[in-house]
Motif scaffolding. Structure first.
Motif, PDB file in Angstrom:
ATOM      1  N   GLN A 136       0.830  -1.208   0.000  1.00  0.00           N
ATOM      2  CA  GLN A 136       0.000   0.000   0.000  1.00  0.00           C
ATOM      3  C   GLN A 136       0.865   1.257   0.000  1.00  0.00           C
ATOM      4  OE1 GLN A 136      -2.255  -0.803   3.547  1.00  0.00           O
ATOM      5  NE2 GLN A 136      -4.039  -1.529   2.407  1.00  0.00           N
ATOM      6  N   ILE A 137       1.897   1.254   0.832  1.00  0.00           N
ATOM      7  CA  ILE A 137       2.774   2.420   0.927  1.00  0.00           C
ATOM      8  C   ILE A 137       3.488   2.667  -0.395  1.00  0.00           C
ATOM      9  CG2 ILE A 137       4.889   3.300   2.002  1.00  0.00           C
ATOM     10  CD1 ILE A 137       3.934   1.946   4.599  1.00  0.00           C
ATOM     11  N   ARG A 138       3.991   1.599  -1.018  1.00  0.00           N
ATOM     12  CA  ARG A 138       4.711   1.752  -2.281  1.00  0.00           C
ATOM     13  C   ARG A 138       3.792   2.239  -3.403  1.00  0.00           C
ATOM     14  NH1 ARG A 138       9.836  -0.326  -2.438  1.00  0.00           N
ATOM     15  NH2 ARG A 138      10.496  -1.455  -0.566  1.00  0.00           N
ATOM     16  N   ASP A 148       9.652   5.207  14.702  1.00  0.00           N
ATOM     17  CA  ASP A 148      10.691   4.193  14.480  1.00  0.00           C
ATOM     18  C   ASP A 148      10.712   3.775  13.013  1.00  0.00           C
ATOM     19  OD1 ASP A 148      11.574   4.059  17.160  1.00  0.00           O
ATOM     20  OD2 ASP A 148       9.864   2.784  17.668  1.00  0.00           O
ATOM     21  N   GLU A 149       9.542   3.631  12.419  1.00  0.00           N
ATOM     22  CA  GLU A 149       9.462   3.186  11.026  1.00  0.00           C
ATOM     23  C   GLU A 149      10.073   4.200  10.062  1.00  0.00           C
ATOM     24  OE1 GLU A 149       5.623   2.044   9.726  1.00  0.00           O
ATOM     25  OE2 GLU A 149       5.558   0.231  10.953  1.00  0.00           O
ATOM     26  N   ILE A 150       9.761   5.477  10.257  1.00  0.00           N
ATOM     27  CA  ILE A 150      10.245   6.467   9.293  1.00  0.00           C
ATOM     28  C   ILE A 150      11.752   6.675   9.402  1.00  0.00           C
ATOM     29  CG2 ILE A 150       8.035   7.660   9.188  1.00  0.00           C
ATOM     30  CD1 ILE A 150       9.108   9.790  11.025  1.00  0.00           C
ATOM     31  N   ARG A 151      12.342   6.270  10.523  1.00  0.00           N
ATOM     32  CA  ARG A 151      13.787   6.422  10.697  1.00  0.00           C
ATOM     33  C   ARG A 151      14.558   5.181  10.255  1.00  0.00           C
ATOM     34  NH1 ARG A 151      15.092  10.756  14.095  1.00  0.00           N
ATOM     35  NH2 ARG A 151      16.927   9.748  14.951  1.00  0.00           N
ATOM     36  N   PRO A 200      13.487   3.553   4.619  1.00  0.00           N
ATOM     37  CA  PRO A 200      13.565   4.708   3.708  1.00  0.00           C
ATOM     38  C   PRO A 200      12.278   4.949   2.921  1.00  0.00           C
ATOM     39  CG  PRO A 200      15.554   3.372   3.555  1.00  0.00           C
ATOM     40  CD  PRO A 200      14.581   2.592   4.377  1.00  0.00           C
ATOM     41  N   VAL A 201      11.618   3.870   2.496  1.00  0.00           N
ATOM     42  CA  VAL A 201      10.382   4.026   1.729  1.00  0.00           C
ATOM     43  C   VAL A 201       9.298   4.647   2.605  1.00  0.00           C
ATOM     44  CG1 VAL A 201       8.541   2.819   0.503  1.00  0.00           C
ATOM     45  CG2 VAL A 201      10.918   2.141   0.158  1.00  0.00           C
ATOM     46  N   MET A 202       9.182   4.149   3.832  1.00  0.00           N
ATOM     47  CA  MET A 202       8.199   4.705   4.758  1.00  0.00           C
ATOM     48  C   MET A 202       8.546   6.154   5.089  1.00  0.00           C
ATOM     49  SD  MET A 202       5.430   4.143   6.322  1.00  0.00           S
ATOM     50  CE  MET A 202       4.440   5.009   7.520  1.00  0.00           C
ATOM     51  N   GLY A 203       9.837   6.438   5.210  1.00  0.00           N
ATOM     52  CA  GLY A 203      10.259   7.803   5.489  1.00  0.00           C
ATOM     53  C   GLY A 203       9.844   8.762   4.391  1.00  0.00           C
ATOM     54  N   ARG A 204      10.038   8.358   3.131  1.00  0.00           N
ATOM     55  CA  ARG A 204       9.644   9.204   1.999  1.00  0.00           C
ATOM     56  C   ARG A 204       8.133   9.373   1.942  1.00  0.00           C
ATOM     57  NH1 ARG A 204      11.878   5.718  -2.330  1.00  0.00           N
ATOM     58  NH2 ARG A 204      10.516   6.908  -3.709  1.00  0.00           N
TER      59      ARG A 204
END
Length: 247
Positions: free
Chosen positions: A7-9, A139-142, A145-149
């Motif tokens: 979903q995120i991608r 924690d996930e966004i750090r 990288p995909v979640m961070g973007r």
């Protein structure tokens, strides 16, 4: 690849595609986002990514004298109210108590606003909310990288609607730093209050804390380290999670 990652991608790919094709957005998607009978059925963030501005997305209820966005009511005198709060609290409270009071007000206001937006069902589809508002989000966004973007682009769009087009200034996020930072350019709070020897954006610091705490479900403390009222080029806020304050 699990469902959440997929979903995120997919969403991130769509966001980045639209960023690379502004003419497509302007010529086709924006007119569709603002078309009668279509606009009322679209989520706020979807309309924003299709090119609609906060002004176009706002709901105006003339019969009740109300204006809002995505079901979250607003008032247009907010800027002056914050300035008056600063000056009024100066008369009644010590500098430390005034700072804490404004900070707590910012937290409560933003917590209410974010909760209304997430639970109202008009800002984003239900499937998107758990992707950006949950206990492990920082924690996930750090670490991913995909979640961070994805998170950064979502925050940028929400910031555009609420901060830039709402007249509060312009926000930039740095989630890679430790502690994380939020930079506010053209702070209205600093502009209203003029030159100061100490940071003055107590209310906005509370807003940042309220937002971060609400989407993560944990207490996030925010401190303004640099302030335009003190001569800095922008106001810089540091975010520290409560668990890290104890360590």
């Amino acid at each position: 690849m699990d469902r959440k990652s997929l979903q995120i991608r997919v969403l991130l790919g769509a966001f980045e595609f639209l960023e690379k094709h502004p003419l497509l957005v302007k010529a086709f998607l924006k007119p569709a986002a603002n078309a009668p009978f279509i606009s009322s059925k679209l989520m706020v963030l979807f309309r924003a990514y299709m090119g609609a501005t906060a002004f176009e997305i706002h709901d105006v209820d003339m019969s009740r004298g109300r204006i809002g966005i995505g079901g979250v009511e607003e008032i247009m005198a907010g800027a002056k109210i914050v300035e008056l709060l600063h000056h009024t609290l100066d008369e009644w409270l010590s500098p430390g108590d005034k700072k804490q009071t404004l900070y707590e007000m910012g937290i409560k206001l933003c917590s209410w606003e974010v909760t209304q937006a997430l639970e109202g069902g008009r800002w984003a589809p239900a499937v998107l909310v758990p992707l950006i508002a949950h206990a492990e989000i920082f924690d996930e966004i750090r670490t991913d990288p995909v979640m961070g973007r994805f998170f950064s682009k979502t925050m940028d769009m929400m910031s555009r609607l609420i901060t830039d087009e709402g007249g509060w200034g312009h926000l930039e996020f740095d989630f890679d730093k430790d502690p994380m930072t939020v930079t506010l350019h053209h702070s209205q709070e600093a502009a209203w209050l003029g030159t100061s020897s100490e940071p003055v954006c107590h209310f906005y610091a509370g807003i940042v804390a309220g937002y971060a705490s609400t989407i993560s479900g944990e207490t996030v403390h925010v401190t303004e380290r640099e302030c335009a009222a003190c001569g800095a080029p922008a106001c810089v806020f540091e975010l520290k999670r409560a668990e890290k304050l104890k360590s």
